[in-house]
Design an enzyme around this catalytic site. Structure first.
Site, PDB file in Angstrom:
ATOM      1  N   ASP A 215      25.937  19.811  18.609  1.00 10.41           N
ATOM      2  CA  ASP A 215      25.920  21.147  18.016  1.00 10.41           C
ATOM      3  C   ASP A 215      27.342  21.712  17.911  1.00 10.41           C
ATOM      4  O   ASP A 215      28.132  21.593  18.848  1.00 10.41           O
ATOM      5  CB  ASP A 215      25.075  22.038  18.945  1.00 10.41           C
ATOM      6  CG  ASP A 215      24.745  23.391  18.356  1.00 10.41           C
ATOM      7  OD1 ASP A 215      24.121  23.430  17.287  1.00 10.41           O
ATOM      8  OD2 ASP A 215      25.108  24.416  18.972  1.00 10.41           O
ATOM      9  N   GLU A 268      29.048   2.299  27.103  1.00 10.79           N
ATOM     10  CA  GLU A 268      28.695   1.622  28.359  1.00 10.79           C
ATOM     11  C   GLU A 268      27.215   1.259  28.381  1.00 10.79           C
ATOM     12  O   GLU A 268      26.775   0.486  29.220  1.00 10.79           O
ATOM     13  CB  GLU A 268      28.933   2.562  29.554  1.00 10.79           C
ATOM     14  CG  GLU A 268      30.386   2.793  29.884  1.00 10.79           C
ATOM     15  CD  GLU A 268      30.510   3.935  30.901  1.00 10.79           C
ATOM     16  OE1 GLU A 268      29.537   4.216  31.644  1.00 10.79           O
ATOM     17  OE2 GLU A 268      31.587   4.560  30.918  1.00 10.79           O
TER      18      GLU A 268
END
Ligand code: BGC
Length: 553
Positions: A215, A268
């Site tokens: 956002d 990751e």
């Protein structure tokens, strides 16, 4: 099934699923209400996921469902690691995610990093701590100006209207809020803020989400010294086609470091997790900087959303969009509506088709509903034929119009209140969905309650009235989504075709696309119609304000 399993069980290109995905925006309060309290919730969403899988979308993006006092419909988060009781529990979230993955749908959640709620623990601590204290340093507290500090620190205006600063009661300081006063802006130069949001990312990644919609991605860093800015601030500048969020609060270089660090976190994790930027920046080359190889994967293409119903404009925006993100190796996105804009089926029915009013009420120009719908159906065939990723806003697959006569007493958008009603606001596109024309709340929930009233016209658009009905908007979307997948249009290449004025024509793989923006029919080349937004005329012509996909190159 985890995201990793989901990716492995699919085709080899699943590892870049977001390059061509069709992603459906669920606005949780208005999608489906599982407990009959009038507000949509996570169990409601879970129940309706098979509908989305059958529609043929690849992923779902959920607007915020986190703990929040709902001052801005959940875009004011008081706890980023919990579900608001209005929407259910964390267990409900896990069940929803599991069911989505079981159905082959990926799930993206909303991340709101620019500001917290005023009820966030950090902001409460800040307010109860003195000026200059470490607790205040996570937000943008500043001393006032004027002889007694009675004036705000600078002249910035809130996007929702009024000042962007509120004074701390009984104290010399003010705090910055680019949005509502209940949405204080964080100071992204503070290490706690950086660290905490990385943890929030991990919290949801560990639960198995496939990505994040970020956002106000262009707002996190403000120019050093918070210099005055006399320009107009807005999420969207509809007039003139360009939205130009220039100014010391937007699109500062420092935001990119943040996204690079988030990208490292996402990388990751297995399963090709992604981020999409909500960044109202212009020109497109600035937007492309958010999707460089080590930042986000996608950014919403608001230039496309703002394009008027005009073939030349469509061609230009498509060319520009493909070119700029192509330079950084990112896919384009295509988006026509979301929870912040008047629904495109209504915008296209205005006398300036595609103009973006800030909401519509009974006193404003009422769209031509039939014409707007006709164009919206044609626009769906344009959007879904383009290479790249497409975002759909819930209800557009039903052709749902904006609620344009909602009375002021029902309005909830803070922008309406902060502008004293000058900005009508976004409630009209957030009205609960109609699932069944003959049930209370049109099947939205078990009872008749809906947090915003539904107009009577919604009965005509209800899912049960369109399901299995040849020619309905729902069936049009289902066929287009199926053909898009079968013909791999999302990973295809666009080649413009020669055509008559007012027509957008291109080939993508095995499909030729013709969109007639004229108010009169046009001739078509030979070819079998695969999907058409309106029946072709007896002489084979494409009717006014209609689109068709023809087989063959
Ligand atoms: C969201 C809006 C919200 C604002 C503040 C926007 O980008 O889409 O709905 O009001 O951010 O969080």
């Amino acid at each position: 099934m985890t995201s990793q399993q989901l990716a492995r069980s699919e085709s080899p290109d699943a590892l870049t699923w977001w390059r061509h995905a069709v992603i459906y925006q669920v606005y949780p309060r208005s999608f489906a209400d599982g407990n009959g309290d009038g507000i949509g919730d996570l169990p409601g969403i879970t129940t309706r996921l098979p509908y989305l899988a059958a529609l043929g979308v690849d992923a779902v993006w959920l607007s915020p469902f986190y703990r929040s006092p709902q001052a801005d419909a959940g875009y004011d988060v008081s706890d980023y690691r919990d579900v608001d009781p209005l929407f259910g529990t964390l267990d409900d979230f896990d069940r929803m995610l599991q069911q989505a993955h079981r159905l082959g749908l990926r799930v993206i959640v909303d991340l709101v990093p620019n500001h917290t709620s005023d009820e966030h623990a950090w902001f409460r601590e800040a307010l109860s701590s003195p000026a200059g204290s470490p607790e205040r340093k996570r937000y943008l507290f500043r001393d006032g100006t004027g002889e007694y500090g009675e004036l705000p620190p600078n002249n910035w205006q809130s996007i929702f209207g009024g000042r962007a600063w509120s004074k701390v009661p009984g104290d010399s300081q003010w705090y910055l809020h680019l949005f509502d006063s209940r949405q204080p802006d964080l100071d992204w130069n503070h290490p706690d803020v950086r660290k905490d949001f990385e943890d929030v990312l991990r919290f949801w990644l560990d639960r198995g989400v496939d990505g994040f919609r970020v956002d106000v991605a262009h707002g996190l860093i403000k120019a050093e010294g918070l210099p005055d800015f006399a320009g107009h601030v807005a999420m969207v500048e509809g007039s003139g086609g360009a939205h130009s969020n220039h100014g010391p609060m937007w699109d500062q270089e420092g935001v990119h470091d943040i996204y690079r660090s988030w990208r490292r976190v996402l990388d990751e994790y297995p399963g090709d997790r992604m981020m999409v930027a909500e960044a109202w920046v212009h020109p497109p080359a600035r937007l492309a900087r958010y999707v460089r190889a080590d930042e986000m994967q996608q950014a919403f293409n608001f230039d496309y959303l703002l394009t008027h119903w005009n073939a030349d404009d469509f061609r230009a925006v498509i060319d520009r969009s493909l070119a700029v993100v192509g330079e950084v190796g990112a896919p384009t996105t295509w988006v026509m509506s979301n929870h912040d804009t008047v629904r495109h089926s209504s915008r296209y029915g205005l006398s300036i088709p595609g103009a973006r009013p800030r909401g519509i009420d009974a006193a404003g120009e009422q769209p031509d509903e039939a014409l707007g719908l006709r164009r919206a159906r044609a626009a769906a065939l344009l959007t879904l034929a383009l290479p790249g990723s497409a975002y759909l806003y819930q209800g557009e697959e039903l052709g749902l119009p904006e609620h344009t006569t909602l009375e002021a007493e029902h309005r909830q958008d803070p922008a309406f209140f902060r502008t004293g009603g000058a900005e009508i606001g976004r409630d009209g596109c957030r009205v609960p969905l109609p699932w069944h024309s003959d049930q209370p709340s049109y099947g939205f929930g078990s009872g008749s309650a809906t947090w915003l009233p539904q107009p009577a016209s919604f009965a005509r658009y209800a899912v049960n009235r369109q399901d299995g009905v040849a020619g309905s908007t729902l069936e049009l979307y289902r066929s287009a989504l199926k053909q898009r997948r079968v013909s791999a249009l999302g990973t295809g290449t666009l080649t413009w075709l020669a055509c008559a004025p007012g027509v957008v024509a291109f080939a993508n793989g095995p499909v030729r696309v013709f969109v007639n923006t004229n108010d009169y029919p046009v001739a078509l080349p030979d070819g079998r119609a695969i999907v058409a937004s309106e029946p072709l005329l007896a002489d084979g012509q494409l009717p006014a304000n209609a689109a068709v996909w023809l087989a063959g190159t």
